[in-house]
Design a protein around this motif. Structure first.
Motif, PDB file in Angstrom:
ATOM      1  N   ASP A  31     -30.094 -31.028   8.088  1.00  0.00           N
ATOM      2  CA  ASP A  31     -30.777 -31.562   6.905  1.00  0.00           C
ATOM      3  C   ASP A  31     -30.277 -30.885   5.635  1.00  0.00           C
ATOM      4  O   ASP A  31     -29.610 -29.835   5.670  1.00  0.00           O
ATOM      5  CB  ASP A  31     -32.304 -31.446   7.040  1.00  0.00           C
ATOM      6  N   GLU A  32     -30.626 -31.468   4.509  1.00  0.00           N
ATOM      7  CA  GLU A  32     -30.118 -31.027   3.205  1.00  0.00           C
ATOM      8  C   GLU A  32     -30.535 -29.595   2.876  1.00  0.00           C
ATOM      9  O   GLU A  32     -29.759 -28.818   2.318  1.00  0.00           O
ATOM     10  CB  GLU A  32     -30.624 -31.984   2.119  1.00  0.00           C
ATOM     11  N   LYS A  33     -31.763 -29.245   3.252  1.00  0.00           N
ATOM     12  CA  LYS A  33     -32.273 -27.898   2.972  1.00  0.00           C
ATOM     13  C   LYS A  33     -31.436 -26.839   3.690  1.00  0.00           C
ATOM     14  O   LYS A  33     -31.088 -25.803   3.107  1.00  0.00           O
ATOM     15  CB  LYS A  33     -33.736 -27.811   3.405  1.00  0.00           C
ATOM     16  N   GLN A  34     -31.107 -27.109   4.954  1.00  0.00           N
ATOM     17  CA  GLN A  34     -30.303 -26.164   5.729  1.00  0.00           C
ATOM     18  C   GLN A  34     -28.873 -26.095   5.197  1.00  0.00           C
ATOM     19  O   GLN A  34     -28.262 -25.017   5.136  1.00  0.00           O
ATOM     20  CB  GLN A  34     -30.294 -26.569   7.206  1.00  0.00           C
ATOM     21  N   LEU A  35     -28.332 -27.239   4.799  1.00  0.00           N
ATOM     22  CA  LEU A  35     -26.986 -27.264   4.220  1.00  0.00           C
ATOM     23  C   LEU A  35     -26.909 -26.421   2.947  1.00  0.00           C
ATOM     24  O   LEU A  35     -25.937 -25.700   2.726  1.00  0.00           O
ATOM     25  CB  LEU A  35     -26.574 -28.709   3.905  1.00  0.00           C
ATOM     26  N   LEU A  36     -27.959 -26.497   2.140  1.00  0.00           N
ATOM     27  CA  LEU A  36     -28.011 -25.716   0.908  1.00  0.00           C
ATOM     28  C   LEU A  36     -28.036 -24.226   1.211  1.00  0.00           C
ATOM     29  O   LEU A  36     -27.355 -23.423   0.553  1.00  0.00           O
ATOM     30  CB  LEU A  36     -29.244 -26.112   0.082  1.00  0.00           C
ATOM     31  N   LEU A  37     -28.816 -23.850   2.241  1.00  0.00           N
ATOM     32  CA  LEU A  37     -28.887 -22.439   2.642  1.00  0.00           C
ATOM     33  C   LEU A  37     -27.526 -21.946   3.107  1.00  0.00           C
ATOM     34  O   LEU A  37     -27.077 -20.859   2.714  1.00  0.00           O
ATOM     35  CB  LEU A  37     -29.923 -22.269   3.746  1.00  0.00           C
ATOM     36  N   TYR A  38     -26.833 -22.746   3.919  1.00  0.00           N
ATOM     37  CA  TYR A  38     -25.503 -22.354   4.380  1.00  0.00           C
ATOM     38  C   TYR A  38     -24.527 -22.212   3.208  1.00  0.00           C
ATOM     39  O   TYR A  38     -23.681 -21.306   3.195  1.00  0.00           O
ATOM     40  CB  TYR A  38     -24.958 -23.391   5.376  1.00  0.00           C
ATOM     41  N   ALA A  39     -24.655 -23.096   2.221  1.00  0.00           N
ATOM     42  CA  ALA A  39     -23.783 -23.027   1.041  1.00  0.00           C
ATOM     43  C   ALA A  39     -24.019 -21.740   0.262  1.00  0.00           C
ATOM     44  O   ALA A  39     -23.072 -21.085  -0.204  1.00  0.00           O
ATOM     45  CB  ALA A  39     -24.026 -24.245   0.151  1.00  0.00           C
ATOM     46  N   GLN A  40     -25.291 -21.360   0.105  1.00  0.00           N
ATOM     47  CA  GLN A  40     -25.628 -20.119  -0.602  1.00  0.00           C
ATOM     48  C   GLN A  40     -25.086 -18.895   0.147  1.00  0.00           C
ATOM     49  O   GLN A  40     -24.542 -17.966  -0.465  1.00  0.00           O
ATOM     50  CB  GLN A  40     -27.144 -20.014  -0.764  1.00  0.00           C
ATOM     51  N   MET A  41     -25.246 -18.912   1.474  1.00  0.00           N
ATOM     52  CA  MET A  41     -24.730 -17.809   2.292  1.00  0.00           C
ATOM     53  C   MET A  41     -23.210 -17.758   2.233  1.00  0.00           C
ATOM     54  O   MET A  41     -22.613 -16.672   2.170  1.00  0.00           O
ATOM     55  CB  MET A  41     -25.211 -17.973   3.741  1.00  0.00           C
TER      56      MET A  41
END
Length: 482
Positions: free
Chosen positions: A151-161
């Motif tokens: 999902d988009e929320k998890q993708l955003l977290l991976y991008a930040q990491m």
């Protein structure tokens, strides 16, 4: 993957691909219970360090630790572990040392593992660290990431990491999208490294082990000898059969297992157990494991909700149990569980015991005797009683868990063996030597299959069994002499 295929062949293994599963590991010969199928050192790994607990980066020990004086992030128990890790940590240390104090706090074990992944690739590309068919970055690239299912929320977290990893590494031509994708690969493919008693120590990426697919009724088990991942057969695995391990706790209903696998590993299991979903036997098993019992204590029936939802009907005797009654008890259990968790977390163990005993009493009113919900309460009670050295009461609780463990786990499951081991240690401590011998023997019969016999843990268990036998023989001869 030709090199990997050639490397697996002498081990009696072969790679294959199935439309519904992707890559799979197949037995190219017969394997028998207790036999090592494959073992692998991690491509990268990290201990579960936190603000309250640290472990050695080399062996994951908690003893005699000293922090790296340059980066102030990594710990070692001695010079041998430091030397073992030095080629990789030398580069990592330089990068971490450049970070300010606040930024360094953001370097979680998962971030560290990603940094180490790219540094290891760099060192292998430069021939500083050797490359083999079972130890190379191509194996990491071949792992499934499931990026399209996230999902988009998890993708955003991976991008930040990924941005943080990029900031730390500062390597030319590094692809942030690739880093994010590798975080997704970690989530689906990394393994929790445990000690011999299955207590979590850290996390590691084992690209070849990750090829082994999941089954809720596996024919093999994954254990760890230090950081080495070892897969052993727990059933006879005929030639041309697929090797399988379990990714999740198998003591759960099919619906619960399916939900966990979908959320964490992003696939739907189609193993022999999961294929029974919705069938009467599966409905019965799920109700016993996680549902409600008949209000007649003399009846062993399980309950299913009526179509009009007014109550639950016993499938054995037909008695109806009021929905509101069950809802009230479930609400009371939830309230007590929240209090018990707070008490145990804050160290108020005596109060936690009182609360868990009240939970147990309520659960016995609504749960089947073989309920895993009741079993988890006993496990929490056992853990606290052991901490308080209340050995006699701990043994009584441990004995309650054994019949449930025997029912919910296959015969050769490490958790069943370890529970017998715990029971044996308590029995021996309390002078019940004959019972201890029986428990140790059952533990050995299981754990020699799952753990082998050559590890320090198994040598200690075998020694305890022998000492208990000697003690029993001495007691018998003393009685005969008198």
């Amino acid at each position: 993957m030709e090199e990997l295929q050639a490397s697996l062949q002498p081990r009696g293994l072969t790679l294959s691909t199935f439309p519904d599963k992707g890559r799979s590991l197949l037995a190219a010969r017969d394997f028998y219970p207790g036999e090592v199928i494959i073992s692998q050192e991690p491509y990268v790994c990290v201990p579960n360090n936190s603000l309250t607990e640290s472990r050695c980066d080399g062996c994951f020990s908690k003893s005699n630790l000293k922090k790296c004086s340059a980066c102030h992030v990594v710990w070692y128990c001695g010079s041998s572990c430091q030397k073992l890790e030095w080629k990789l940590h030398r580069l990592e240390c330089q990068l971490l040392a450049k970070l300010d104090k606040e930024r360094r706090k953001s370097v979680t074990p998962t971030i560290r593992m990603m940094v180490k992944l790219y540094l290891r690739r760099k060192l292998q590309n430069e021939n500083v660290i050797p490359v083999t068919a079972m130890d190379n970055y191509n194996l990491v690239e071949a792992l499934v990431s499931h990026m399209s299912d996230i999902d988009e929320k998890q993708l955003l977290l991976y991008a930040q990491m990924a941005n943080l990893v990029n900031l730390i590494l500062q390597l030319p031509n590094i692809d942030i999208k690739e880093i994010a994708e590798n975080f997704s690969k970690f989530a689906c493919n990394a393994h929790t490294i445990c000690d011999s008693e299955l207590r979590s120590l850290g996390t590691g990426l084992y690209p070849v082990i990750s090829i082994i697919n999941h089954s809720c009724l596996p024919n093999a088990v994954l254990v760890f000898e230090g950081r080495l991942a070892v897969v052993r057969a727990v059933q006879h695995i005929p030639k041309d059969s697929e090797v399988s391990i379990s990714y999740v706790e198998t003591a759960a209903s099919t619906i619960t297992r399916q939900k966990t696998l979908k959320e964490q590993y992003l696939f739907t299991c189609i193993c022999v157990r999961c294929n029974k979903l919705g069938q009467y036997d599966d409905i019965q098993e799920s109700a016993i494991l996680e549902g409600y019992r008949c209000r007649d204590n003399g009846c062993s029936g399980f309950l299913l909700r009526e179509s009009d939802e007014k109550g639950f009907v016993c499938q054995q005797c037909g008695l109806i149990r009021n929905k509101e009654e069950i809802r009230k008890i479930a609400s009371d259990i939830k309230a007590l569980s929240d209090k018990a968790l707070k008490c145990s977390s804050s160290g108020n163990l005596q109060e936690a015991i009182v609360l868990y005993k009240n939970i147990e009493k309520l659960q016995k009113e609504v749960c089947h005797p073989f309920s895993i919900i009741l079993m988890r309460t006993w496990e929490k009670l056992l853990e606290i009683l052991m901490q308080l050295e209340e050995w006699k009461e701990a043994l009584a609780i441990c004995r309650l868990t054994i019949p449930v463990y025997e029912r919910v786990y296959p015969g050769f499951h490490p958790l069943l063996g370890l529970q017998y081991y715990s029971c044996g240690k308590l029995e021996w401590l309390l002078g019940e030597t004959d019972d201890a011998i029986k428990s140790f023997t059952k533990a050995v019969d299981i754990l020699r299959i799952t753990h082998g016999t050559s590890t320090p843990f198994m040598k200690e268990l075998l020694m305890k069994l022998e000492e208990a036998r000697v003690e029993a023989s001495f007691k018998l001869s003393s009685r005969e002499d008198s």
